[in-house]
Enzyme design. Structure first.
Site, PDB file in Angstrom:
ATOM      1  N   ASP A  13      -4.850   2.116  11.977  1.00 27.83           N
ATOM      2  CA  ASP A  13      -3.871   1.223  11.359  1.00 27.83           C
ATOM      3  C   ASP A  13      -2.538   1.586  12.001  1.00 27.83           C
ATOM      4  OD1 ASP A  13      -1.894   0.092   9.786  1.00 27.83           O
ATOM      5  OD2 ASP A  13      -2.863   0.572   7.870  1.00 27.83           O
ATOM      6  N   TYR A 230      -0.836  12.072   1.478  1.00 33.97           N
ATOM      7  CA  TYR A 230      -1.316  10.701   1.637  1.00 33.97           C
ATOM      8  C   TYR A 230      -0.567   9.995   2.765  1.00 33.97           C
ATOM      9  CZ  TYR A 230      -2.773   6.003   0.721  1.00 33.97           C
ATOM     10  OH  TYR A 230      -3.303   4.746   0.860  1.00 33.97           O
ATOM     11  N   LYS A 233      -5.099   5.077   4.114  1.00 34.86           N
ATOM     12  CA  LYS A 233      -6.499   5.330   3.858  1.00 34.86           C
ATOM     13  C   LYS A 233      -7.266   5.507   5.154  1.00 34.86           C
ATOM     14  CE  LYS A 233      -8.710   6.335   0.270  1.00 34.86           C
ATOM     15  NZ  LYS A 233      -8.573   7.732  -0.112  1.00 34.86           N
TER      16      LYS A 233
HETATM   17  C1  F6R Z   1      -2.660   1.052   2.378  1.00 35.67           C
HETATM   18  C2  F6R Z   1      -2.921   0.662   1.023  1.00 35.67           C
HETATM   19  C3  F6R Z   1      -1.872  -0.005   0.222  1.00 35.67           C
HETATM   20  C4  F6R Z   1      -0.584   0.806   0.078  1.00 35.67           C
HETATM   21  C5  F6R Z   1       0.389   0.128  -0.883  1.00 35.67           C
HETATM   22  C6  F6R Z   1       1.723   0.865  -1.001  1.00 35.67           C
HETATM   23  O1  F6R Z   1      -3.814   1.276   3.104  1.00 35.67           O
HETATM   24  O2  F6R Z   1      -3.981   0.863   0.550  1.00 35.67           O
HETATM   25  O3  F6R Z   1      -2.392  -0.306  -1.045  1.00 35.67           O
HETATM   26  O4  F6R Z   1      -0.854   2.105  -0.323  1.00 35.67           O
HETATM   27  O5  F6R Z   1       0.656  -1.189  -0.453  1.00 35.67           O
HETATM   28  O6  F6R Z   1       2.244   1.022   0.271  1.00 35.67           O
HETATM   29  P1  F6R Z   1       3.676   1.671   0.566  1.00 35.67           P
HETATM   30  O7  F6R Z   1       3.716   2.999  -0.136  1.00 35.67           O
HETATM   31  O8  F6R Z   1       3.696   1.782   2.052  1.00 35.67           O
HETATM   32  O9  F6R Z   1       4.692   0.706   0.038  1.00 35.67           O
HETATM   33 MG    MG Z   2      -1.778  -0.193   6.446  1.00 35.55          MG
HETATM   34 MG    MG Z   3      -6.540  -0.289   6.323  1.00 35.53          MG
END
Ligand code: F6R
Ligand code: MG
Ligand code: MG
Length: 368
Positions: A13, A230, A233
């Site tokens: 990603d 973290y 994912k």
């Molecule tokens: C990424 C994911 C998303 C993010 C969420 C918050 O793979 O699963 O659910 O974790 O959109 O993202 P941030 O912290 O970057 O705003």
């Molecule tokens: Mg992403």
């Molecule tokens: Mg992904």
């Protein structure tokens, strides 16, 4: 001896369009350009570029074997270049997210991207199915791989095809301890299940037929365990060979008729059903999900990839999708409660500890 073929899928990603939704068309186009150059230079024989949600997938056919440095370095540099030339200028969301190092240092597996590879001598006809999932983790393959290679209620061939009647050997990786163990099935299926029923820790990495014939390989990298926090994912990939002395393509796909619950939805912190989808629908929306999986089929010939056949683009999986939506509704109603939200061990690698830290001093001791 004929030259062996290697199929490698390396993914990362490196930023996406509108939050963590989909890879941008310009990222795909840039990846195509780089892979075409790699093909022309003779590094690889063939390739396909695709995406599952916000993960850019580089699928390559070549003859350089597994863990090949040149292939890994090429993929790493491709992800870096696309990040610099496309993700950053367009200010795509979380540009370069999975690239945990500045420069390639010899093993891409510990640096963020996910890798699954299989080296084999091509049979007269060699079908493979390449799986890629978004908003989940490598242990998500445990359930379907077990069903395909160890459960006769899923795979009729285990009962009626003498070529696979002796069963398969599963290599299971402990992603916390960096150790692996091989278990012989059906003899040791209960031991296998004792491990892989904990998919956050024990992940199936390879499967061989009893005679040593390689049948499947899956990625096992967990970003949070590499970075200690973290960072997104570990959306996994997996390659499965099929037919003629292996499970049939339909036996490889059958487990996905049940959208089992996996970890990784919203903020990598929630459980949700794994929904099998076509490439066109491989983009997470509701609550950044639900987690999705695509299956692309290829006939491999001289390391070339004939296909893809978009295998979940089929009404036969409509019911699984409807069931996944039901399960998603049911789990969503738990809001921030477990078991929708992951348990405390998994939440350690999210931002939750920062929130809990603030409350630490407000706890007063009370008697028993
Ligand atoms: C990424 C994911 C998303 C993010 C969420 C918050 O793979 O699963 O659910 O974790 O959109 O993202 P941030 O912290 O970057 O705003
Ligand atoms: Mg992403
Ligand atoms: Mg992904």
């Amino acid at each position: 001896m004929p030259q062996k073929t290697t199929i490698s899928i390396i993914k990362a990603d490196i930023g996406s369009l509108v939050g963590h939704h989909v890879v941008h068309p310009q990222q795909l186009a840039y990846a195509e350009k780089l892979l075409e150059e790699a093909k022309k230079s003779g590094l690889i024989v063939d390739y396909r570029v695709f995406n599952c949600g916000d993960d850019l997938e580089l699928l390559m056919g070549h003859q350089r074997g597994e863990n090949n440095l040149e292939i890994q370095e090429f993929a790493w540099n491709a992800f870096k270049e696309i990040t610099e030339k496309v993700s950053k200028p367009l200010k795509l969301y979380a540009a370069g997210q999975d690239l945990l190092a500045d420069a390639f240092s010899g093993n891409i597996k510990g640096m963020g991207p996910g890798v699954a590879e299989i080296e084999f001598e091509e049979r007269a006809a060699d079908p493979i199915v390449v799986f890629a999932a978004d908003k989940t983790e490598p242990g998500a393959w445990n359930y379907p791989l077990y069903k395909t290679f160890a459960d006769p209620f899923n795979t009729a061939g285990l009962v009626i095809d003498p070529a696979i009647h002796d069963g398969f050997d599963f290599t299971v990786m402990d992603v916390y301890e960096h150790k692996e163990v091989q278990l012989r099935c059906p003899l040791e299926i209960y031991d296998l299940l004792a491990l892989i029923g904990t998919p956050g820790r024990y992940c199936i990495s390879k499967i061989h037929r009893r005679d040593g014939f390689i049948a499947a390989a899956a990625s096992t990298s967990r970003l949070s365990l590499i970075a200690g926090r973290y960072v997104g994912k570990d959306d996994p990939v997996c390659i499965v060979r099929a037919q003629h002395g292996l499970p049939a393509v339909g036996e490889v796909l059958e487990p996905y008729a049940f959208p089992h619950i996996v970890a990784g939805w919203m903020r990598g912190s929630h459980h949700g059903p794994l929904m099998p989808v076509s490439l066109k629908n491989a983009r997470c929306t509701r609550f950044d999900g639900p987690p999705r999986v695509v299956a692309l089929g290829f006939q491999v010939h001289d390391a070339q990839l004939e296909g893809p056949a978009d295998l979940f683009d089929d009404p036969a999986f409509d019911k699984a999708r409807a069931m996944a939506n039901e399960a998603a509704d049911y789990l969503r109603r738990h809001g921030p409660f477990m078991p929708h939200r992951l348990g405390p061990e998994e939440m350690e690698y999210t931002t939750l500890p920062k929130v809990l830290e603030k409350l630490k001093d407000r706890f007063r001791s009370v008697g028993p």
